[in-house]
Design a protein around this motif. Structure first.
Motif, PDB file in Angstrom:
ATOM      1  N   MET A  45      53.352  28.844 -86.933  1.00 22.03           N
ATOM      2  CA  MET A  45      51.930  29.130 -86.740  1.00 22.03           C
ATOM      3  C   MET A  45      51.307  28.140 -85.759  1.00 22.03           C
ATOM      4  O   MET A  45      50.499  28.519 -84.912  1.00 22.03           O
ATOM      5  CB  MET A  45      51.186  29.091 -88.078  1.00 22.03           C
ATOM      6  CG  MET A  45      51.438  30.301 -88.955  1.00 22.03           C
ATOM      7  SD  MET A  45      50.672  30.277 -90.597  1.00 22.03           S
ATOM      8  CE  MET A  45      49.132  29.503 -90.348  1.00 22.03           C
ATOM      9  N   MET A  46      51.683  26.873 -85.853  1.00 23.14           N
ATOM     10  CA  MET A  46      51.161  25.871 -84.928  1.00 23.14           C
ATOM     11  C   MET A  46      51.615  26.174 -83.508  1.00 23.14           C
ATOM     12  O   MET A  46      50.828  26.070 -82.561  1.00 23.14           O
ATOM     13  CB  MET A  46      51.603  24.474 -85.368  1.00 23.14           C
ATOM     14  CG  MET A  46      50.904  23.982 -86.624  1.00 23.14           C
ATOM     15  SD  MET A  46      51.504  22.400 -87.224  1.00 23.14           S
ATOM     16  CE  MET A  46      51.135  21.336 -85.864  1.00 23.14           C
ATOM     17  N   LYS A  47      52.886  26.584 -83.348  1.00 24.88           N
ATOM     18  CA  LYS A  47      53.380  26.945 -82.019  1.00 24.88           C
ATOM     19  C   LYS A  47      52.599  28.133 -81.476  1.00 24.88           C
ATOM     20  O   LYS A  47      52.218  28.156 -80.299  1.00 24.88           O
ATOM     21  CB  LYS A  47      54.873  27.281 -82.074  1.00 24.88           C
ATOM     22  CG  LYS A  47      55.773  26.076 -82.213  1.00 24.88           C
ATOM     23  CD  LYS A  47      57.232  26.487 -82.261  1.00 24.88           C
ATOM     24  CE  LYS A  47      58.153  25.300 -82.482  1.00 24.88           C
ATOM     25  NZ  LYS A  47      59.555  25.697 -82.611  1.00 24.88           N
ATOM     26  N   ASN A  48      52.368  29.145 -82.323  1.00 24.69           N
ATOM     27  CA  ASN A  48      51.608  30.322 -81.892  1.00 24.69           C
ATOM     28  C   ASN A  48      50.188  29.936 -81.488  1.00 24.69           C
ATOM     29  O   ASN A  48      49.654  30.447 -80.506  1.00 24.69           O
ATOM     30  CB  ASN A  48      51.574  31.372 -82.997  1.00 24.69           C
ATOM     31  CG  ASN A  48      52.922  32.034 -83.218  1.00 24.69           C
ATOM     32  OD1 ASN A  48      53.822  31.941 -82.385  1.00 24.69           O
ATOM     33  ND2 ASN A  48      53.081  32.694 -84.349  1.00 24.69           N
ATOM     34  N   ASN A  49      49.563  29.033 -82.260  1.00 24.68           N
ATOM     35  CA  ASN A  49      48.209  28.583 -81.922  1.00 24.68           C
ATOM     36  C   ASN A  49      48.201  27.838 -80.591  1.00 24.68           C
ATOM     37  O   ASN A  49      47.290  28.000 -79.789  1.00 24.68           O
ATOM     38  CB  ASN A  49      47.650  27.690 -83.029  1.00 24.68           C
ATOM     39  CG  ASN A  49      47.264  28.471 -84.267  1.00 24.68           C
ATOM     40  OD1 ASN A  49      47.107  29.686 -84.215  1.00 24.68           O
ATOM     41  ND2 ASN A  49      47.121  27.782 -85.377  1.00 24.68           N
ATOM     42  N   ILE A  50      49.209  27.017 -80.368  1.00 30.84           N
ATOM     43  CA  ILE A  50      49.292  26.276 -79.104  1.00 30.84           C
ATOM     44  C   ILE A  50      49.447  27.247 -77.936  1.00 30.84           C
ATOM     45  O   ILE A  50      48.784  27.114 -76.906  1.00 30.84           O
ATOM     46  CB  ILE A  50      50.448  25.251 -79.148  1.00 30.84           C
ATOM     47  CG1 ILE A  50      50.096  24.116 -80.100  1.00 30.84           C
ATOM     48  CG2 ILE A  50      50.754  24.712 -77.761  1.00 30.84           C
ATOM     49  CD1 ILE A  50      51.239  23.174 -80.398  1.00 30.84           C
ATOM     50  N   VAL A  51      50.308  28.259 -78.113  1.00 31.49           N
ATOM     51  CA  VAL A  51      50.498  29.258 -77.051  1.00 31.49           C
ATOM     52  C   VAL A  51      49.212  30.039 -76.825  1.00 31.49           C
ATOM     53  O   VAL A  51      48.812  30.282 -75.676  1.00 31.49           O
ATOM     54  CB  VAL A  51      51.674  30.200 -77.420  1.00 31.49           C
ATOM     55  CG1 VAL A  51      51.711  31.402 -76.498  1.00 31.49           C
ATOM     56  CG2 VAL A  51      52.993  29.451 -77.370  1.00 31.49           C
ATOM     57  N   ALA A  52      48.523  30.404 -77.906  1.00 34.17           N
ATOM     58  CA  ALA A  52      47.274  31.155 -77.770  1.00 34.17           C
ATOM     59  C   ALA A  52      46.209  30.312 -77.062  1.00 34.17           C
ATOM     60  O   ALA A  52      45.481  30.813 -76.198  1.00 34.17           O
ATOM     61  CB  ALA A  52      46.767  31.591 -79.139  1.00 34.17           C
ATOM     62  N   MET A  53      46.125  29.027 -77.410  1.00 36.67           N
ATOM     63  CA  MET A  53      45.154  28.154 -76.753  1.00 36.67           C
ATOM     64  C   MET A  53      45.500  27.986 -75.275  1.00 36.67           C
ATOM     65  O   MET A  53      44.615  27.981 -74.422  1.00 36.67           O
ATOM     66  CB  MET A  53      45.105  26.792 -77.453  1.00 36.67           C
ATOM     67  CG  MET A  53      44.416  26.849 -78.798  1.00 36.67           C
ATOM     68  SD  MET A  53      44.353  25.342 -79.815  1.00 36.67           S
ATOM     69  CE  MET A  53      44.814  24.029 -78.788  1.00 36.67           C
ATOM     70  N   LYS A  54      46.777  27.872 -74.965  1.00 39.56           N
ATOM     71  CA  LYS A  54      47.196  27.730 -73.575  1.00 39.56           C
ATOM     72  C   LYS A  54      46.843  28.997 -72.790  1.00 39.56           C
ATOM     73  O   LYS A  54      46.320  28.923 -71.676  1.00 39.56           O
ATOM     74  CB  LYS A  54      48.702  27.474 -73.521  1.00 39.56           C
ATOM     75  CG  LYS A  54      49.235  27.234 -72.141  1.00 39.56           C
ATOM     76  CD  LYS A  54      50.720  26.950 -72.171  1.00 39.56           C
ATOM     77  CE  LYS A  54      51.273  26.753 -70.774  1.00 39.56           C
ATOM     78  NZ  LYS A  54      52.721  26.557 -70.766  1.00 39.56           N
ATOM     79  N   ASN A  55      47.110  30.168 -73.391  1.00 40.72           N
ATOM     80  CA  ASN A  55      46.775  31.431 -72.725  1.00 40.72           C
ATOM     81  C   ASN A  55      45.269  31.559 -72.527  1.00 40.72           C
ATOM     82  O   ASN A  55      44.813  32.016 -71.482  1.00 40.72           O
ATOM     83  CB  ASN A  55      47.305  32.612 -73.527  1.00 40.72           C
ATOM     84  CG  ASN A  55      48.813  32.726 -73.466  1.00 40.72           C
ATOM     85  OD1 ASN A  55      49.457  32.157 -72.597  1.00 40.72           O
ATOM     86  ND2 ASN A  55      49.391  33.452 -74.403  1.00 40.72           N
ATOM     87  N   ALA A  56      44.490  31.157 -73.539  1.00 39.68           N
ATOM     88  CA  ALA A  56      43.034  31.225 -73.413  1.00 39.68           C
ATOM     89  C   ALA A  56      42.551  30.300 -72.307  1.00 39.68           C
ATOM     90  O   ALA A  56      41.663  30.655 -71.533  1.00 39.68           O
ATOM     91  CB  ALA A  56      42.379  30.856 -74.742  1.00 39.68           C
ATOM     92  N   ARG A  57      43.128  29.111 -72.220  1.00 39.11           N
ATOM     93  CA  ARG A  57      42.762  28.160 -71.176  1.00 39.11           C
ATOM     94  C   ARG A  57      43.092  28.722 -69.799  1.00 39.11           C
ATOM     95  O   ARG A  57      42.299  28.624 -68.865  1.00 39.11           O
ATOM     96  CB  ARG A  57      43.485  26.833 -71.409  1.00 39.11           C
ATOM     97  CG  ARG A  57      42.919  25.689 -70.618  1.00 39.11           C
ATOM     98  CD  ARG A  57      43.575  24.348 -70.924  1.00 39.11           C
ATOM     99  NE  ARG A  57      43.777  24.126 -72.333  1.00 39.11           N
ATOM    100  CZ  ARG A  57      44.938  23.782 -72.891  1.00 39.11           C
ATOM    101  NH1 ARG A  57      46.006  23.610 -72.142  1.00 39.11           N
ATOM    102  NH2 ARG A  57      45.054  23.602 -74.179  1.00 39.11           N
ATOM    103  N   GLU A  58      44.281  29.339 -69.668  1.00 39.49           N
ATOM    104  CA  GLU A  58      44.671  29.918 -68.381  1.00 39.49           C
ATOM    105  C   GLU A  58      43.754  31.073 -68.009  1.00 39.49           C
ATOM    106  O   GLU A  58      43.356  31.202 -66.851  1.00 39.49           O
ATOM    107  CB  GLU A  58      46.125  30.389 -68.445  1.00 39.49           C
ATOM    108  CG  GLU A  58      47.133  29.261 -68.452  1.00 39.49           C
ATOM    109  CD  GLU A  58      48.569  29.745 -68.652  1.00 39.49           C
ATOM    110  OE1 GLU A  58      48.786  30.957 -68.832  1.00 39.49           O
ATOM    111  OE2 GLU A  58      49.469  28.892 -68.614  1.00 39.49           O
TER     112      GLU A  58
END
Length: 174
Positions: A45-58
């Motif tokens: 879940m933490m990995k998914n959140n990190i990926v989601a935050m990275k995608n949102a930032r991009e």
């Protein structure tokens, strides 16, 4: 006591103790597996959140880049005779409305603006005294024809038009 009976009893006790010890290990192992699974799920879940935050930032960065690109001024040259009439006057030019049928004569006007139900308003930045008086005397029912040579789309204001070519007229304003 019978020797055979004692040995069977001893084997039974040993088997019972083995079953109890095995059960205890089995229960502890199940708890450890459940804890590892929970930790793995939390890690995922933490990995998914990190990926989601990275995608949102991009995505946000791409939107900012689009806004910056969309807000850069564009200058065009081309001669066009347009029919328009007086709307208002300011220090830096006259706002005129262009007949809807003449909007397509302007260089680089996108189809969305050209198909708009209303007339397009533009700012004439360098009117001569003669053209200024002609425009002020015009109305929607009797428009005047203005020959423009420069056109600019600038951020957060109406498009600019000029009687001179864009390279000359808009260079003066910079």
């Amino acid at each position: 006591m019978n020797r055979k009976l004692v040995s069977e009893f001893a084997i039974g006790v040993v088997l019972l103790v083995a079953l109890i010890v095995g059960g205890i290990f089995l229960i502890n192992n199940a708890k450890e597996i459940a804890a590892l699974d929970a930790a793995e799920k939390q890690n995922q879940m933490m990995k998914n959140n990190i990926v989601a935050m990275k995608n949102a930032r991009e995505t946000k960065q791409q939107n900012v880049e689009k806004e910056n690109t969309a807000c850069s001024p564009h200058y065009y040259e081309g001669e066009a005779g347009i029919d328009g009439w007086f709307v208002s006057e300011g220090e830096d030019g006259i706002i005129i409305a262009i007949k809807k049928s003449d909007v397509s004569k302007l260089p680089a006007v996108d189809a969305k603006v050209a198909n708009n139900a209303e007339n397009l308003t533009v700012k004439l930045i360098d009117p001569t005294d003669e053209i200024k008086s002609q425009i002020k005397a015009s109305s929607e029912k009797s428009p005047t024809t203005v020959k423009i040579k420069g056109y600019a789309e600038v951020c957060e204001q109406p498009p600019l038009v000029s009687l001179e070519p864009a390279t000359v007229a808009f260079k003066k304003r910079s």
